[in-house]
Enzyme design. Structure first.
Site, PDB file in Angstrom:
ATOM      1  CE  LYS A  27      -6.375  -3.390   8.372  1.00 39.69           C
ATOM      2  NZ  LYS A  27      -5.324  -2.840   7.576  1.00 39.69           N
ATOM      3  CE  LYS A  48      -7.153  -1.076   5.255  1.00 39.40           C
ATOM      4  NZ  LYS A  48      -5.876  -0.644   4.695  1.00 39.40           N
ATOM      5  CB  CYS A 107      -1.330   5.086   3.144  1.00 38.85           C
ATOM      6  SG  CYS A 107      -1.307   3.473   3.923  1.00 38.85           S
ATOM      7  CD  GLU A 124     -14.579  -4.639  -2.440  1.00 41.81           C
ATOM      8  OE1 GLU A 124     -13.698  -5.243  -3.076  1.00 41.81           O
ATOM      9  OE2 GLU A 124     -14.738  -3.409  -2.514  1.00 41.81           O
ATOM     10  CB  CYS A 176      -0.924   0.033   1.216  1.00 41.66           C
ATOM     11  SG  CYS A 176      -2.235   1.245   0.966  1.00 41.66           S
TER      12      CYS A 176
HETATM   13  C1  PBG Z   1      -2.817   0.838   5.263  1.00 40.45           C
HETATM   14  C2  PBG Z   1      -3.118  -0.130   6.356  1.00 40.45           C
HETATM   15  C3  PBG Z   1      -3.817   0.140   7.520  1.00 40.45           C
HETATM   16  C4  PBG Z   1      -3.757  -1.030   8.275  1.00 40.45           C
HETATM   17  C5  PBG Z   1      -3.060  -1.966   7.539  1.00 40.45           C
HETATM   18  N1  PBG Z   1      -2.679  -1.397   6.346  1.00 40.45           N
HETATM   19  C6  PBG Z   1      -4.445   1.353   8.029  1.00 40.45           C
HETATM   20  C7  PBG Z   1      -5.324   2.181   7.202  1.00 40.45           C
HETATM   21  O1  PBG Z   1      -5.941   1.728   6.226  1.00 40.45           O
HETATM   22  O2  PBG Z   1      -5.393   3.350   7.543  1.00 40.45           O
HETATM   23  C8  PBG Z   1      -4.349  -1.191   9.644  1.00 40.45           C
HETATM   24  C9  PBG Z   1      -3.629  -2.084  10.550  1.00 40.45           C
HETATM   25  C10 PBG Z   1      -3.943  -1.890  11.997  1.00 40.45           C
HETATM   26  O3  PBG Z   1      -4.690  -0.979  12.394  1.00 40.45           O
HETATM   27  O4  PBG Z   1      -3.421  -2.686  12.782  1.00 40.45           O
HETATM   28  N2  PBG Z   1      -3.329   0.517   4.024  1.00 40.45           N
HETATM   29 ZN    ZN Z   2      -2.892   2.336   2.736  1.00 35.22          ZN
END
Ligand code: PBG
Ligand code: ZN
Length: 334
Positions: free
Chosen positions: A258, A205, A131, A243, A129
Site C-alpha cells: 500500500k 505500507k 489513529c 517487512e 489501527c
Molecule cells: C490508517 C490507515 C490509512 C489508510 C488505511 N489505514 C492512512 C494513514 O496511514 O494515514 C489509507 C487508506 C487510503 O488512503 O485509502 N492506519
Molecule cells: Zn493508523
C-alpha cells in the site's frame, strides 16, 4: 547525414496476435473481475448517518443501517469482500485510543450485523489501527516528546483485533506498522479461541501523500509530526521485502502492499518473495486523482480505472482494495 535504412520485419510479427478483439481476448495474460475486488467502508456510530466525503466523490461515512444496506446491494454486483474502518463516538478520542476495542463500537456492531445478514457469502475484513481513536491521531501510543512507542502500542492494537474477531470479522488487518504486531495479534487471537480468524498484514505500507483524502474520511490526521517513524520510506524496495518476509515469519496469512500505483515494482518483488495471497491497496489519493480528472473531462474514467486495476493485477496482486469497485462493476468497465 546517415543513409536511411528501410527494413522489413522478419518472420515474427507481434501484431498478428492483436488483429481482432477475439484474438486479443484469447491471448490476454491478465484479468480483473469482481472476485478480485475488496470495497472499503467508513463506519460511524450514528446508525443512520450518511455523510459524503468531499475529497472522495461517491464515498460516504455511513452508520450501521446504511452501510449494511449498501453492502447488500454491492453483493448483488458481485463484491464479496469489504474492508471496514471505524470511528469512535463524539468525544471518544483518547490518548490511548481505548474506544477502538469497545465491544459496542461501530465496527464491532457492524461485523455482528453483517455476519447475521450475509453469513459466509461476505468476507468481512477490519482495519486494525488506533489513529482514528487517538486524540493525537497517531497509529500508536505517543509520548509527550512526540515519539510513538512500539511495544506499548501492541496492547491496544491486540485488544482491538480480538474485539473485531469476537464480533465476527473473518479477517483482521493491522495497518499501524508497529514491529512485532503480527506475532502479538496471532498469539492473542489464538488465546481468545479465534484461531480461524485470518490475519492480513499491511506488511508494506509506505508513508505516502496519497492517504490525504482518507485522513479526512477517517478524521485521523496526526495533530503533531507525521508517520515517517513507523510507515516505510518510499525510497526503499529491498526493505519492503524484509517487512513482508518478517510478517510471514510472525504468522501472517495474507500480505498487503500500500499504496498500489507508485509501487508496482514492490508488488512484483513481494509476489516473487512469498507464496501468500497478496493484496494491493489502491488508496484514497489514487482514487480522488482519477475522479477529479474525470470530473474535468481530462481523463476517461472507465478506461483509466480498467488500466489502473489491470496494471496492479499484472504487477502481481491477487486482490485489489479499491474505492472504484462499485463503479467499475456497475458500469461494466472491466
Ligand atoms: C490508517 C490507515 C490509512 C489508510 C488505511 N489505514 C492512512 C494513514 O496511514 O494515514 C489509507 C487508506 C487510503 O488512503 O485509502 N492506519
Ligand atoms: Zn493508523
Amino acid at each position: 547525414m546517415a543513409e536511411m535504412i528501410i527494413t522489413t520485419p522478419g518472420r515474427t510479427r507481434l501484431r498478428r496476435l492483436r488483429r481482432t478483439k477475439a484474438l486479443r481476448n484469447l491471448v490476454a495474460e491478465t484479468s480483473v473481475s469482481a472476485e478480485h475486488l475488496i470495497m472499503p467502508h467508513f463506519v460511524v456510530p450514528a446508525k443512520r448517518a450518511n455523510e459524503p466525503i468531499s475529497s472522495m466523490p461517491g464515498v460516504s461515512q455511513m452508520g450501521l443501517e446504511n452501510v449494511v444496506k449498501q453492502i447488500g446491494k454491492d453483493l448483488e454486483l458481485g463484491i464479496r469482500a469489504v474492508l471496514l474502518f471505524g470511528h469512535p463516538e463524539h468525544g471518544g478520542k483518547t490518548i490511548d485510543g481505548r474506544e477502538a476495542a469497545a465491544a459496542n463500537g461501530a465496527v464491532q456492531k457492524t461485523c455482528e450485523r453483517l455476519k447475521r445478514d450475509f453469513g459466509n457469502d461476505l468476507v468481512v475484513i477490519t482495519d486494525v489501527c488506533l489513529c482514528a481513536y487517538t486524540d493525537h491521531g497517531h497509529c500508536g501510543i505517543l509520548t509527550t516528546d512526540g515519539r510513538v512507542l512500539n511495544d506499548d502500542s501492541l496492547v491496544p492494537l491486540v485488544n482491538m483485533a480480538v474485539s473485531h474477531a469476537r464480533a465476527g470479522a473473518d479477517v483482521v488487518a493491522p495497518s499501524d506498522m508497529m514491529d512485532g504486531r503480527i506475532a502479538a495479534i496471532r498469539d492473542a487471537l489464538d488465546d481468545a479461541h479465534c484461531e480461524d480468524t485470518l490475519l492480513l498484514s499491511y506488511a508494506v505500507k509506505f508513508a505516502s501523500a496519497y492517504y490525504g483524502p482518507f485522513r479526512e474520511a477517517a478524521d485521523s490526521t496526526p495533530s503533531m509530526g507525521d508517520r515517517q517513524s513507523y510507515q516505510m520510506d518510499y525510497r526503499n524496495g529491498r526493505e519492503a521485502v524484509r517487512e513482508a518476509l518478517l510478517d510471514v515469519d510472525e504468522g501472517a496469512d495474507w500480505l498487503m502492499v500500500k499504496p498500489a500505483l507508485p509501487y508496482l515494482d514492490v508488488i512484483r518483488a513481494v509476489r516473487e518473495a512469498s507464496r501468500l495471497p497478496l493484496s494491493a491497496y489502491n488508496v484514497s489519493g489514487e482514487y480522488s486523482a482519477v475522479k477529479a480528472a474525470a470530473a474535468n473531462g481530462w481523463l476517461d474514467e472507465a478506461r483509466v480505472v480498467r488500466e489502473n486495476l489491470l496494471g496492479i493485477r499484472r504487477a502481481g496482486a491477487d486482490q485489489i482494495i479499491t474505492y472504484h469497485a462499485r463503479d467499475a462493476l456497475k458500469g461494466k468497465w472491466l
